[in-house]
Design a protein around this motif. Structure first.
Motif, mmCIF file in Angstrom:
data_model
loop_
_atom_site.group_PDB
_atom_site.id
_atom_site.type_symbol
_atom_site.label_atom_id
_atom_site.label_comp_id
_atom_site.label_asym_id
_atom_site.label_seq_id
_atom_site.Cartn_x
_atom_site.Cartn_y
_atom_site.Cartn_z
ATOM 1 N N GLU A 703 0.809 -1.218 0.000
ATOM 2 C CA GLU A 703 0.000 0.000 0.000
ATOM 3 C C GLU A 703 0.846 1.273 0.000
ATOM 4 O O GLU A 703 0.686 2.153 0.846
ATOM 5 C CB GLU A 703 -0.948 -0.002 1.212
ATOM 6 C CG GLU A 703 -1.958 -1.133 1.215
ATOM 7 C CD GLU A 703 -2.926 -1.050 0.040
ATOM 8 O OE1 GLU A 703 -3.339 0.071 -0.302
ATOM 9 O OE2 GLU A 703 -3.247 -2.100 -0.533
ATOM 10 N N VAL A 704 1.772 1.368 -0.938
ATOM 11 C CA VAL A 704 2.591 2.570 -1.042
ATOM 12 C C VAL A 704 2.467 3.145 -2.449
ATOM 13 O O VAL A 704 2.249 2.424 -3.424
ATOM 14 C CB VAL A 704 4.077 2.282 -0.725
ATOM 15 C CG1 VAL A 704 4.255 1.877 0.713
ATOM 16 C CG2 VAL A 704 4.644 1.230 -1.658
ATOM 17 N N PRO A 716 -2.150 2.523 -5.219
ATOM 18 C CA PRO A 716 -0.979 2.087 -4.440
ATOM 19 C C PRO A 716 -0.489 0.715 -4.882
ATOM 20 O O PRO A 716 -1.287 -0.162 -5.235
ATOM 21 C CB PRO A 716 -1.509 2.055 -3.003
ATOM 22 C CG PRO A 716 -2.982 1.832 -3.140
ATOM 23 C CD PRO A 716 -3.389 2.529 -4.407
ATOM 24 N N GLU A 718 3.207 -2.102 -4.194
ATOM 25 C CA GLU A 718 3.995 -2.644 -3.101
ATOM 26 C C GLU A 718 5.465 -2.717 -3.510
ATOM 27 O O GLU A 718 5.795 -2.879 -4.692
ATOM 28 C CB GLU A 718 3.486 -4.021 -2.686
ATOM 29 C CG GLU A 718 3.480 -5.065 -3.781
ATOM 30 C CD GLU A 718 2.856 -6.377 -3.322
ATOM 31 O OE1 GLU A 718 2.215 -6.367 -2.253
ATOM 32 O OE2 GLU A 718 3.011 -7.386 -4.030
ATOM 33 N N TYR A 781 5.940 6.285 -0.627
ATOM 34 C CA TYR A 781 5.315 6.990 0.483
ATOM 35 C C TYR A 781 3.899 6.473 0.709
ATOM 36 O O TYR A 781 3.295 5.810 -0.141
ATOM 37 C CB TYR A 781 5.276 8.503 0.209
ATOM 38 C CG TYR A 781 4.358 8.915 -0.916
ATOM 39 C CD1 TYR A 781 3.048 9.334 -0.659
ATOM 40 C CD2 TYR A 781 4.781 8.900 -2.244
ATOM 41 C CE1 TYR A 781 2.194 9.713 -1.689
ATOM 42 C CE2 TYR A 781 3.941 9.267 -3.276
ATOM 43 C CZ TYR A 781 2.653 9.675 -2.986
ATOM 44 O OH TYR A 781 1.811 10.044 -4.007
ATOM 45 N N ARG A 782 3.410 6.786 1.888
ATOM 46 C CA ARG A 782 2.027 6.490 2.239
ATOM 47 C C ARG A 782 1.491 7.685 3.023
ATOM 48 O O ARG A 782 2.223 8.277 3.824
ATOM 49 C CB ARG A 782 1.935 5.221 3.074
ATOM 50 C CG ARG A 782 0.507 4.710 3.257
ATOM 51 C CD ARG A 782 0.460 3.534 4.197
ATOM 52 N NE ARG A 782 1.243 2.399 3.710
ATOM 53 C CZ ARG A 782 1.472 1.308 4.442
ATOM 54 N NH1 ARG A 782 0.996 1.218 5.674
ATOM 55 N NH2 ARG A 782 2.192 0.322 3.946
ATOM 56 N N GLU A 783 0.252 8.032 2.779
ATOM 57 C CA GLU A 783 -0.335 9.170 3.457
ATOM 58 C C GLU A 783 -0.619 8.817 4.909
ATOM 59 O O GLU A 783 -1.130 7.734 5.213
ATOM 60 C CB GLU A 783 -1.620 9.591 2.753
ATOM 61 C CG GLU A 783 -1.382 10.100 1.337
ATOM 62 C CD GLU A 783 -2.679 10.467 0.640
ATOM 63 O OE1 GLU A 783 -3.743 10.248 1.251
ATOM 64 O OE2 GLU A 783 -2.620 10.970 -0.500
ATOM 65 N N ASP A 786 -5.842 9.354 7.861
ATOM 66 C CA ASP A 786 -6.789 8.278 7.563
ATOM 67 C C ASP A 786 -8.185 8.874 7.454
ATOM 68 O O ASP A 786 -8.713 9.435 8.416
ATOM 69 C CB ASP A 786 -6.755 7.228 8.671
ATOM 70 C CG ASP A 786 -7.557 5.983 8.300
ATOM 71 O OD1 ASP A 786 -8.141 5.982 7.202
ATOM 72 O OD2 ASP A 786 -7.586 5.044 9.112
ATOM 73 N N LEU A 820 2.811 3.557 11.455
ATOM 74 C CA LEU A 820 3.380 3.799 10.128
ATOM 75 C C LEU A 820 4.889 3.971 10.200
ATOM 76 O O LEU A 820 5.642 3.387 9.410
ATOM 77 C CB LEU A 820 2.738 5.049 9.519
ATOM 78 C CG LEU A 820 1.361 4.891 8.874
ATOM 79 C CD1 LEU A 820 0.841 6.238 8.416
ATOM 80 C CD2 LEU A 820 1.414 3.928 7.698
#
Length: 1095
Positions: A703-704, A716, A718, A781-783, A786, A820
């Motif tokens: 999920e990036v 997203p 992986e 990156y991941r936000e 949420d 995270l």
């Protein structure tokens, strides 16, 4: 493969054996051969890779140059007999056919499919014909030949007396000839080079950064420096190029005698000074004593070296190691021809008793051994019981040590000093060297380094604590519940002055060191600017002959046209045609009835004008000596030849000339754009194949998102961790991005504290292509926020009062961010562990220090710049910025004036071909913070009140860097406090605009920011101010109007002019007689200082 034996060398060494056998009764080292009738050498199957070299194998290799497994050799007084297979017999027949002093006979066994021969029984009969036979009895061999030999010997009724001849065989090989000494010197140079230029530097880096690494992992990294035997990984040239006499080394003959041994106070079994010691799987301790030993073998000959490294040692530890160093120097005078092994040890023990008697019980029971093809020859132990003499040409491993010593806290430690020593007539000579000076093996990481040792190893760089306005927070006292300042204003001012004085002193030393380094660097490379060669002359060929001309110009062969040179004109005939051949990039002109082809690169520009009823087309060519604008002049094969500068044609058909002019213009633009794109892609590399993990699933980070983004919908994917790199896989698996460890320069982890994203950022050594874009940086990156939670409330709301919901949401947000950070950090650490295993060297995950951050404009927007241990970065938004601090030559702080709210920072790189990086509009309140950070990073800096035009300055430096440093180097910038700078003008806003055209290759810098956004504005070489297409895209810019930079520059100039006029009117009204300061001349709104001298 054909094997050629050295029959001459075999004859010489066999003669040595027989001469020693004949004098066995008179020399102690050969006394075991006295009364022996024959010598038998039994060799079974080859030993395993982890087993030491056997004496039998060493003796075979010493005699024949090669190892012959499953072979028996019987030496009698009259003859030498070999029992071997048929294939080995074909090789050994070279010795049998040569005229040897002692005859040779070979018994070849039958092949498996052939009938059995009588070779084995005949050889056994020869063995049984002797009463007393010498053998190497301590070695146990196995294999089919050995089993059959033992069976036949057991069945025979005749018993032969067997005597151990191991010591005599050791004596045969102990004295080395010139060729053997040459191999041993090479092996010693390899060991010394690896210890000095890799192990010591890597250990310093590990201690400095407090890297967590096991002893075994560190040993594996050292072992990987020679590359892989299968040729997949070459030897590390960065290490071996620094060694002495290693230019012609045959790397296929280089190997480690044993896996390097690393020991520290955290080793579970303590310190072990035996030759059989091994590195443990415990983590290396960053305090106390670290022991390192390694041995290398070259062409079967061994060397060994070992050193002790001390981290914050006590006075007693330093004194004890000083005794070992002095003892080694003393023993070298004793280890000469004629001395015995017992004498050497006795002298060492008496020296310890004399200098420090309490160390006697910690001294080793043996201080070395003989060395050659065998790593450890027990026949020549340097022990109190060995009376064997030392001879010229022998080589020993001198291993001094103290074991079982105790520190104040009761922990035990050991000291070790190991070298390879050659025996000469007068003294012993160390073949290994290095790491004997205190500044090389002493590390101090406390606040007050020991004053006894001058210039210890590089201390750990501690980043400065968070400061406010450049001043550290004052000491505080707590009285009741109130925090009071512990110092008065005067005391605080004194502290600030003291800090400023220390900074100025440190900066002065950094400037001096940079100047000395520049002189040393460019003195060696004088005449070669950064290894860059000047522009080479290129030959362009349009056609190979007349037959290749297009059919449209066939009529030009028979028609006559008049050529007009420079000012002369000729009437255009009715059938005259100028043809533009886009396929061959050529313009064909009619000259005197012939088709003259001109490649588009030979044409500088074209212009068209109308006069009356005629239209004139002027074509200008590239010629030597003309001004080519901002770029350097185009090189020519023969600049002294005669050149046509221009050709002018006249025609009443204006539409025709309009069409031709447009064709030439478009073709020139197209060629220039193609060259610019080719130049921009010159540094893009094609990576090797990614080696996928087999037998298990790869470690994944799901999920990036990735930047630069792939084509298609933003979804997203992986990231997978494989053996030699990373792989990003899009959601549907249709697109992939592979990043090999060998191309990673920096690896960053930016947590989501105070940020919207949690980031893993990879900065590459060389750009790669992602889709159709060139990328220096790849970011995953991941936000952190949420959106999948309910903000409208639920049943709990009617039972709750106050801020319970908000508190719960804040707590859940903190937990989510913490999870995270933990997930991304764990994946980053796994990546670096795989990097170490694959590359054989460590790389740290760098985390930006937000407390040291400052704001600035590196590109076009104001961003937060954050230092890391090795870089200055901006990773939150593209375009990214990654600047490696070690690549910075000097930093110039500009527009530093009282009253200005902002200043600029210009970073000049050690590679002078790179465009200096300008970070504009940094708040003046952070000036002291920036200065302290630069000073703590050992980067020299200067201050000045105005901006400099760095394009002409860097061009002057690149013309002759050595002369630049001879003339004072960077002294023209002034000191860090700006005291040497002369105030020539002031500016309320930054005037500095980088001019990449002033340098040859502005795109070569890979640290000025990411290039994935596709900015590839093309610019034509040889542009001319009076033509329409020579400026590349500039013509389009002029057509569209001025850009923002130009508009801002014009506005600033207009404001300044208005302000100047207002002041002049005020001065004239007041009638003041004060002289007015002369304003410096400016170009394009910029001050133009000289490249040398003070500003």
């Amino acid at each position: 493969m054909h094997v050629e034996l050295n029959t001459k060398l075999f004859s010489e060494r066999v003669k040595l054996v027989y001469d020693a056998w004949a004098s066995a009764g008179h020399k102690e080292e050969y006394e075991s051969l006295a009364g022996i009738d024959a010598l038998l050498l039994v060799a079974g199957d080859p030993a395993g890779e982890d087993e030491p070299v056997r004496k039998t194998t060493a003796f075979q290799t010493w005699l024949l140059g090669y190892e012959f497994p499953s072979t028996l050799i019987l030496f009698t007084k009259q003859k030498i007999y070999f029992l071997c297979s048929a294939s080995k017999a074909k090789v050994l027949i070279q010795i049998e056919q040569s005229n040897q002093h002692i005859p040779v006979q070979i018994f070849a066994q039958a092949k498996p499919k052939d009938p059995p021969s009588d070779a084995f029984p005949a050889f056994v009969a020869l063995y049984k014909s002797h009463e007393k036979v010498g053998m190497i009895t301590k070695e146990k061999h196995s294999g089919k030949v050995v089993d059959e030999w033992n069976k036949l010997i057991k069945d025979e009724d005749v018993k032969v007396e067997v005597v151990d001849m191991s010591y005599a065989v050791s004596a045969f090989m102990a004295v080395k000839d010139e060729e053997e000494l040459k191999w041993m010197r090479t092996a010693a140079n390899l060991s010394s080079t690896l210890l000095t230029h890799h192990v010591a530097a890597k250990l310093e880096q590990i201690l400095d950064k407090e890297t967590k690494i096991t002893h075994q992992s560190f040993a594996d990294q050292i072992e990987s420096r020679i590359g892989s035997g299968d040729g997949e990984r070459a030897p590390d040239a960065r290490v071996w190029s620094k060694g002495r006499a290693l230019g012609d080394v045959d790397w296929s003959s280089v190997e480690f005698v044993y896996t390097p041994v690393i020991q520290s106070r955290s080793s579970r079994d303590g310190y072990d000074l035996r030759a059989s010691a091994e590195a443990s799987s415990d983590h290396l301790s960053h305090k106390g004593i670290v022991l390192v030993s390694l041995g290398m073998r070259y062409k079967s000959y061994c060397s060994n070296v070992g050193r002790t490294f001390m981290v914050d040692p006590t006075k007693e530890q330093e004194a004890n190691y000083d005794i070992l160093l002095a003892l080694q120097a003393e023993l070298l005078t004793v280890m000469r021809d004629g001395a015995t092994a017992r004498d050497v040890y006795t002298h060492a023990l008496s020296y310890i008793k004399e200098k420090k008697p309490e160390l006697e019980r910690y001294f080793l029971k043996s201080i070395g051994f003989g060395m050659g093809m065998e790593f450890r020859d027990t026949a020549y132990l340097l022990s109190p019981k060995n009376s064997r003499p030392l001879r010229i040409g022998m080589v020993f491993c001198l291993s001094l040590g103290l074991q079982g010593l105790e520190e104040k806290d009761g922990k035990k430690y050991a000291l070790s000093l190991i070298d390879t020593v050659k025996i000469t007539p007068d003294k012993g000579v160390c073949l290994t060297e290095g790491i004997k000076s205190p500044k090389e093996f002493l590390f101090f990481f406390d606040d007050e380094p020991k004053a006894k040792k001058s210039s210890p190893a590089k201390p750990k760089k501690a980043l400065p604590a968070a400061t406010k306005n450049g001043k550290p927070s004052p000491a505080q006292k707590v009285v009741g519940n109130k925090v009071l300042r512990g110092k008065t204003r005067g005391a605080a001012s004194e502290d600030a002055l003291e800090v400023q004085a220390k900074l100025a002193q440190h900066q002065k030393a950094l400037h001096q060191q940079r100047h000395q380094d520049g002189l040393a660097r460019w003195a060696e490379e004088e005449g070669d600017v950064n290894g860059k060669e000047g522009k080479a002359w290129k030959k362009f060929q349009s056609y190979k002959g007349d037959g290749a001309l297009p059919h449209e110009v066939e009529d030009l062969r028979v028609r006559s046209y008049h050529l007009c040179l420079v000012g002369r004109r000729a009437d255009n005939h009715s059938h005259a045609k100028i043809h533009v051949d886009r396929k061959n990039l050529t313009v064909i002109l009619p000259i005197h009835g012939f088709a003259a082809a001109f490649h588009i690169n030979s044409i500088k520009n074209a212009s068209k004008s109308d006069e009356g009823e005629f239209t004139f087309l002027r074509i200008n060519f590239q010629t030597p000596g003309q001004l080519a604008g901002k770029k350097e002049d185009t090189p020519f094969e023969n600049p002294d030849a005669t050149f046509i500068r221009s050709v002018t044609y006249r025609s009443p058909d204006g539409n025709r000339f309009d069409y031709i002019f447009k064709q030439i213009t478009e073709l020139k633009k197209e060629v220039n754009k193609r060259e610019q794109q080719k130049k921009a892609m010159a540094d893009v590399i094609e990576q090797d194949s990614l080696i996928e993990v087999k037998g298990r699933r790869p470690v994944k980070l799901p999920e990036v998102f990735v930047r630069p983004a792939l084509d298609g919908k933003r979804l997203p994917g992986e990231v997978e961790l494989h053996q030699n790199g990373l792989r990003y896989v899009s959601p549907l698996g249709s697109q992939r991005i592979d990043i090999l460890f060998s191309n990673i320069k920096h690896f960053f982890f930016q947590p989501c504290d105070h940020e919207l994203l949690v980031i893993l950022h990879v900065h590459l050594k060389a750009p790669i292509m992602i889709g159709k874009k060139k990328a220096h940086d790849v970011q995953f990156y991941r936000e952190a926020s949420d959106v999948q939670f309910d903000e409208t409330g639920n049943r709990k709301r009617k039972y709750r009062y106050g801020d319970e919901d908000e508190i719960e949401l804040e707590q859940s947000e903190r937990k989510r961010r913490h999870a995270l950070n933990k997930e991304f950090n764990a994946f980053a650490e796994r990546c670096m562990d795989s990097y170490s295993s694959s590359m054989g060297e460590t790389m740290e995950v760098e985390v930006p220090f937000r407390e040291l951050s400052f704001e600035g404009v590196p590109h076009r927007t104001n961003v937060r710049l954050q230092p890391t241990t090795e870089c200055l970065v901006h990773l939150s938004d593209p375009p990214f910025l990654v600047v490696t601090l070690s690549e910075i030559e000097i930093v110039s702080l500009e527009r530093v004036q009282f009253g200005l709210r902002q200043f600029d920072m210009v970073m000049i790189f050690k590679d002078f071909r790179k465009t200096p990086l300008s970070i504009n509009s940094i708040p003046s309140g952070q000036l002291d913070d920036v200065k302290h950070w630069l000073d703590s990073s050992d980067i020299p800096m200067s201050e000045g009140p105005v901006n400099l035009n760095w394009g002409p300055i860097m061009k002057t430096i690149n013309d002759d860097p050595y002369d630049f440093f001879l003339q004072g180097g960077w002294s023209f910038l002034g000191g860090a406090d700006g005291s040497d700078a002369e105030v020539s003008s002031s500016s309320s806003e930054s005037d500095f605009v980088a001019e990449p055209d002033a340098l040859d290759d502005p795109s070569s810098s890979n640290d000025d920011g990411s290039d994935f956004d596709g900015d590839d504005a093309s610019e034509d070489e040889g542009s001319d101010s009076d033509e329409d297409f020579g400026g590349g895209d500039d013509s389009e810019d002029r057509a569209l109007g001025d850009d923002w930079d130009e508009l801002e520059r014009k506005a600033a100039k207009s404001d300044k002019k208005r302000e100047t006029n207002g002041k002049s009117a005020a001065d004239s009204d007041s009638g003041s007689d004060r002289p007015k300061k002369k304003q410096p001349s400016k170009t394009n709104g910029k001050s133009v200082p000289k490249a040398k001298g003070k500003r």
